[in-house]
Scaffold this motif. Sequence first.
Motif, mmCIF file in Angstrom:
data_model
loop_
_atom_site.group_PDB
_atom_site.id
_atom_site.type_symbol
_atom_site.label_atom_id
_atom_site.label_comp_id
_atom_site.label_asym_id
_atom_site.label_seq_id
_atom_site.Cartn_x
_atom_site.Cartn_y
_atom_site.Cartn_z
ATOM 1 N N SER A 52 32.093 40.536 6.392
ATOM 2 C CA SER A 52 30.711 40.477 5.952
ATOM 3 C C SER A 52 30.599 39.596 4.721
ATOM 4 C CB SER A 52 30.182 41.878 5.619
ATOM 5 O OG SER A 52 30.184 42.714 6.752
ATOM 6 N N CYS A 53 29.519 38.872 4.629
ATOM 7 C CA CYS A 53 29.215 38.049 3.465
ATOM 8 C C CYS A 53 27.820 38.414 2.998
ATOM 9 C CB CYS A 53 29.300 36.564 3.821
ATOM 10 S SG CYS A 53 28.745 35.442 2.525
ATOM 11 N N ALA A 54 27.754 39.146 1.901
ATOM 12 C CA ALA A 54 26.484 39.594 1.356
ATOM 13 C C ALA A 54 26.025 38.644 0.259
ATOM 14 C CB ALA A 54 26.613 41.008 0.814
ATOM 15 N N ALA A 55 24.809 38.158 0.375
ATOM 16 C CA ALA A 55 24.240 37.254 -0.611
ATOM 17 C C ALA A 55 23.337 38.013 -1.574
ATOM 18 C CB ALA A 55 23.454 36.143 0.070
ATOM 19 N N SER A 56 23.279 37.527 -2.812
ATOM 20 C CA SER A 56 22.464 38.186 -3.828
ATOM 21 C C SER A 56 20.979 37.957 -3.613
ATOM 22 C CB SER A 56 22.868 37.705 -5.223
ATOM 23 O OG SER A 56 22.684 36.307 -5.353
ATOM 24 N N GLY A 57 20.645 36.950 -2.828
ATOM 25 C CA GLY A 57 19.268 36.647 -2.514
ATOM 26 C C GLY A 57 19.111 36.342 -1.039
ATOM 27 N N SER A 58 17.929 35.940 -0.668
ATOM 28 C CA SER A 58 17.643 35.631 0.724
ATOM 29 C C SER A 58 18.508 34.482 1.222
ATOM 30 C CB SER A 58 16.168 35.275 0.890
ATOM 31 O OG SER A 58 15.896 34.875 2.221
ATOM 32 N N ILE A 59 19.076 34.653 2.403
ATOM 33 C CA ILE A 59 19.869 33.586 3.001
ATOM 34 C C ILE A 59 19.022 32.679 3.870
ATOM 35 C CG2 ILE A 59 21.972 34.962 2.945
ATOM 36 C CD1 ILE A 59 21.618 35.416 5.970
ATOM 37 N N PHE A 60 17.768 33.026 4.016
ATOM 38 C CA PHE A 60 16.872 32.241 4.851
ATOM 39 C C PHE A 60 16.699 30.831 4.311
ATOM 40 C CE2 PHE A 60 12.626 30.959 6.417
ATOM 41 C CZ PHE A 60 12.843 31.110 7.777
ATOM 42 N N ARG A 61 16.851 30.668 3.013
ATOM 43 C CA ARG A 61 16.664 29.367 2.381
ATOM 44 C C ARG A 61 17.788 28.382 2.696
ATOM 45 N NH1 ARG A 61 16.591 30.841 -3.773
ATOM 46 N NH2 ARG A 61 15.683 32.749 -2.875
ATOM 47 N N PHE A 62 18.932 28.896 3.102
ATOM 48 C CA PHE A 62 20.083 28.039 3.341
ATOM 49 C C PHE A 62 20.019 27.411 4.718
ATOM 50 C CE2 PHE A 62 21.666 31.074 0.171
ATOM 51 C CZ PHE A 62 22.037 30.172 -0.812
ATOM 52 N N SER A 63 20.272 26.114 4.762
ATOM 53 C CA SER A 63 20.273 25.404 6.029
ATOM 54 C C SER A 63 21.504 25.727 6.855
ATOM 55 C CB SER A 63 20.187 23.895 5.792
ATOM 56 O OG SER A 63 21.298 23.436 5.045
ATOM 57 N N GLU A 64 22.589 26.079 6.172
ATOM 58 C CA GLU A 64 23.828 26.388 6.858
ATOM 59 C C GLU A 64 24.645 27.399 6.069
ATOM 60 O OE1 GLU A 64 26.479 23.326 8.950
ATOM 61 O OE2 GLU A 64 27.590 23.755 7.102
ATOM 62 N N MET A 65 25.213 28.339 6.766
ATOM 63 C CA MET A 65 26.176 29.257 6.186
ATOM 64 C C MET A 65 27.397 29.260 7.078
ATOM 65 S SD MET A 65 23.966 32.409 4.626
ATOM 66 C CE MET A 65 25.337 32.789 3.516
ATOM 67 N N GLY A 66 28.529 29.549 6.488
ATOM 68 C CA GLY A 66 29.725 29.498 7.296
ATOM 69 C C GLY A 66 30.897 30.235 6.709
ATOM 70 N N TRP A 67 31.935 30.282 7.514
ATOM 71 C CA TRP A 67 33.200 30.874 7.123
ATOM 72 C C TRP A 67 34.278 29.807 7.165
ATOM 73 C CZ3 TRP A 67 33.832 35.692 5.201
ATOM 74 C CH2 TRP A 67 32.797 36.610 5.403
ATOM 75 N N TYR A 68 35.086 29.786 6.133
ATOM 76 C CA TYR A 68 36.225 28.897 6.031
ATOM 77 C C TYR A 68 37.445 29.743 5.718
ATOM 78 C CZ TYR A 68 32.757 25.156 5.738
ATOM 79 O OH TYR A 68 31.727 24.282 6.000
ATOM 80 N N ARG A 69 38.612 29.210 5.991
ATOM 81 C CA ARG A 69 39.817 29.951 5.683
ATOM 82 C C ARG A 69 40.887 29.024 5.129
ATOM 83 N NH1 ARG A 69 41.799 31.561 11.842
ATOM 84 N NH2 ARG A 69 42.514 29.464 12.478
ATOM 85 N N GLN A 70 41.773 29.606 4.354
ATOM 86 C CA GLN A 70 42.853 28.848 3.759
ATOM 87 C C GLN A 70 44.118 29.694 3.740
ATOM 88 O OE1 GLN A 70 42.089 27.335 -0.195
ATOM 89 N NE2 GLN A 70 43.564 25.687 0.103
ATOM 90 N N ALA A 71 45.127 29.197 4.420
ATOM 91 C CA ALA A 71 46.425 29.832 4.429
ATOM 92 C C ALA A 71 47.293 29.196 3.359
ATOM 93 C CB ALA A 71 47.078 29.693 5.801
ATOM 94 N N PRO A 72 48.303 29.900 2.872
ATOM 95 C CA PRO A 72 49.183 29.340 1.845
ATOM 96 C C PRO A 72 49.772 28.005 2.274
ATOM 97 C CG PRO A 72 49.590 31.681 2.069
ATOM 98 C CD PRO A 72 48.666 31.293 3.195
ATOM 99 N N GLY A 73 49.686 27.013 1.396
ATOM 100 C CA GLY A 73 50.239 25.707 1.676
ATOM 101 C C GLY A 73 49.404 24.835 2.585
#
Length: 115
Positions: free
Chosen positions: A21-42
């Motif tokens: 889950s990604c909870a925003a402090s304000g409305s997310i409706f204003r954002f044109s894009e939201m997403g998930w990214y990941r980073q593994a060690p190295g």
Amino acid sequence: QVQLVESGGGLVQPGGSLRLSCAASGSIFRFSEMGWYRQAPGKQRELVATITSGGSTNYAGSVKGRFTISRDNAKNTVYLQMNSLKPEDTAAYFCSAAYSLYRTWGQGTQVTVSS
């Protein structure tokens, strides 16, 4: 600045599922894009999935068919349902929100897939 807080990460066995889950402090409706990214060690941070304000989604080939990104504007929350998890999915997962030239990131939540 809007704050993004990820949750739901943890340790899961291969083949298992997690829901981030990604909870925003304000409305997310204003954002044109939201997403998930990941980073593994190295490794470099990589795109996992995105969703636009119009509901269009995009997935990395490695997660397509296993992960689902969704948005609940009323709850100001973006989700990432992860099924059929593999050890190679192990990484820190970050939520991102963007509109125009603005982009912000959450602090990340760790996902570890191991038997």
